[in-house]
Design an enzyme around this catalytic site. Structure first.
Site: not given
Length: 415
Positions: A203, A83, A386, A180-181, A85, A146
Site C-alpha cells: 500500500d 485493500h 485519492h 481500509e479507506e 476499496d 490505491d
C-alpha cells in the site's frame, strides 16, 4: 528468472479499477458498500483458476487464500495484504484507465477533462518513467491505484508462483480487505483464517520504499452544552453552543500544530467535523504523532484551549472524549528486524535501492501489528492517490511483483 515471464499486474489492474469499490464513511454495514464484493468475487475466481487453495470471500467482504508451501523446511507463514476499496475523496464510478505507452516526458492532458493535467513540474517522479508505460484515469475519476495496484501485484505474484513451482517458498497467505479507506479495514478480519507469523501490506508509493513506521492516532470529540431560549426573548438567557465551538476553532494556532503546517515527524491536531445546534454542538478532531506518549500532550493542550473558551460562559459546560484509533506499527515491527532486512534484500535482488520511509497516516498494517501480526508496508508504485491525477508506472508494478517473489524465496532460504 523473470526474463521469460509475462507480467500480468498491469493487465489485471486495468480490469480491477473499472469495478467501483468506493467505501462509505457514513455506512453502518460491513462492508460499508456491497459493491466491494464484486471485485472480491472476481479475485476468488482468478485465484481458484490459478490453483490457489482455501479461497474464500466471506460475508464481510474479505478475500482469503493460501499458497501451500513447496519446501521441506519449516518456514514462517507470511501473509500479503492489500485493500480493495477506493477512497471517498474522489469518484470511483466509471473509471476509464488509459495506458500511455512509452511516455516521452510531456504533460499528460486527461481526455475527459482537459483542465486535468499531469505534469513533471507537479509530479517530478514522472522523470523516472520516461520511455516506460504509465496508467492514468481519464480525468473525471480517481484511478484506484490505491490500492488496486497492490491487489494486482499480489495476484501477479500468485500467478508467477503457480507457473514456477521450482521457486521454493513456505506457506503464503493472501488477504484482501474492504473499507481500509474509511478506517475499518481490520474490523472484521479473521486472524485464525490467516494464521500467519508475519505480514506485509502492499500500500506504498515509489519503487523501493519500505515503511515500518506510522502515526499513532486518536480521535477527540468536544461537546459543548449551551442554554437554549426563544431567540425573540433570549437576552441574558441564551448561551449559543455553536458560537462557542466557533471560538474554540478560532483559538487554534494557525502557524503550527495542523496538517497544513507540519511535515516529517511533526504531529498535529486536526478538526475534521462540526455538528449540532445552538443548544449543543460538537467538534471532532484527529490527533496524530509518531510518539504515542505525545498524543496525551496534544489532547491536554486541546482540552485546555477548549476549557478556557467555555469558562467565559458561566452556564455552558463541556465534555472531552478521546478514542484510540491505531498505534505506530514500529513499536511492534522493530521487535522483528528480519521483516525489514529480508524486504530490503528482496528489493535489492529486484534491482532497486531500498528506501525506508515513515507514513504520515496509518495502514491496515498498523492495526494488524497490534493484533499480533507484525506488518510493515511495501511499495506498489502508486502516485497522486485519492485524486483525478492518480497514476502509476507499469515498470514499478513489475518491480513490486519481483520483490514479492524474491521475498518469499528469502524467507525460505534463511529458514
Amino acid at each position: 528468472m523473470f526474463s521469460q515471464y509475462h507480467f500480468t499486474a498491469a493487465e489485471r489492474f486495468t480490469r480491477y479499477v473499472q469495478i467501483d469499490t468506493q467505501s462509505d464513511p457514513n455506512s453502518t454495514t460491513a462492508p460499508t458498500t456491497e459493491k466491494q464484493k464484486t471485485l472480491g468475487r472476481l479475485l476468488v475466481e482468478e485465484l481458484t483458476q490459478m490453483g490457489v487453495a482455501d479461497v474464500e470471500l466471506d460475508v464481510y467482504g474479505y478475500v482469503y487464500a493460501t499458497i501451500p508451501s513447496n519446501t521441506h523446511k519449516q518456514v514462517p507463514v507470511v501473509c500479503f495484504c492489500s485493500h480493495i476499496d477506493t477512497a471517498p475523496d474522489c469518484s470511483g464510478t466509471n473509471v476509464k484507465p488509459i495506458l500511455h505507452k512509452q511516455y516521452i516526458g510531456k504533460d499528460i492532458i486527461l481526455p475527459d477533462d482537459n483542465s486535468q493535467v499531469i505534469s513533471i513540474k507537479d509530479y517530478p517522479y514522472l522523470k523516472e518513467h520516461i520511455g516506460g508505460d504509465i496508467i492514468t484515469a481519464s480525468g473525471l475519476t480517481l484511478l484506484g491505484a490505491d490500492d488496486k495496484s497492490g491487489v494486482a501485484e499480489i495476484m501477479d505474484m500468485a500467478n508467477f508462483l503457480s507457473e514456477h513451482p521450482e521457486v521454493k517458498h513456505g506457506e503464503i497467505k493472501i488477504v484482501f480487505t474492504p473499507d481500509e479507506e474509511v478506517g475499518k479495514g481490520t474490523n472484521n478480519i479473521d486472524l485464525n483464517k490467516i494464521n500467519a507469523d508475519f505480514a506485509y501490506t502492499l500500500d506504498g508509493g515509489e519503487k523501493g520504499t519500505i515503511e515500518d513506521e506510522t502515526f499513532s492516532a486518536d480521535s477527540a470529540r468536544i461537546t459543548v452544552n449551551g442554554v437554549i431560549a426563544h431567540p425573540g426573548y433570549a437576552k441574558g438567557k441564551m448561551v449559543n453552543a455553536l458560537k462557542i465551538v466557533g471560538e474554540i476553532l478560532a483559538a487554534l494556532p494557525d502557524n503550527e500544530w495542523s496538517p497544513e503546517t507540519t511535515e516529517q515527524r511533526q504531529g498535529f491536531v486536526h478538526p475534521v467535523a462540526i455538528g449540532g445546534a445552538a443548544e449543543q454542538a460538537t467538534l471532532d478532531f484527529i490527533v496524530r504523532d509518531f510518539e504515542t506518549a505525545n498524543l496525551q500532550q496534544h489532547e491536554e493542550r486541546l482540552k485546555n484551549i477548549a476549557n478556557n473558551i467555555v469558562a467565559k460562559y458561566s452556564r455552558a459546560t463541556m465534555q472531552f472524549e478521546v478514542t484510540e484509533q491505531y498505534r505506530n506499527m514500529k513499536e511492534i515491527v522493530s521487535q522483528h528486524p528480519q521483516l525489514i532486512t529480508y524486504a530490503e534484500e528482496a528489493i535489492q535482488r529486484a534491482g532497486l535501492q531500498p528506501k525506508k520511509e515513515l507514513i504520515r497516516g496509518g495502514t491496515d498494517g498498523s492495526r494488524l501489528s497490534f493484533m499480533g501480526l507484525p506488518c510493515p508496508n511495501l511499495f506498489t508504485g502508486m502516485q497522486a492517490i485519492h485524486s483525478r491525477h492518480e497514476w502509476i508506472g507499469v515498470k514499478d508494478m513489475e518491480k513490486a511483483v519481483m520483490t514479492l517473489v524474491y521475498l518469499v524465496q528469502i524467507w525460505e532460504e534463511k529458514s
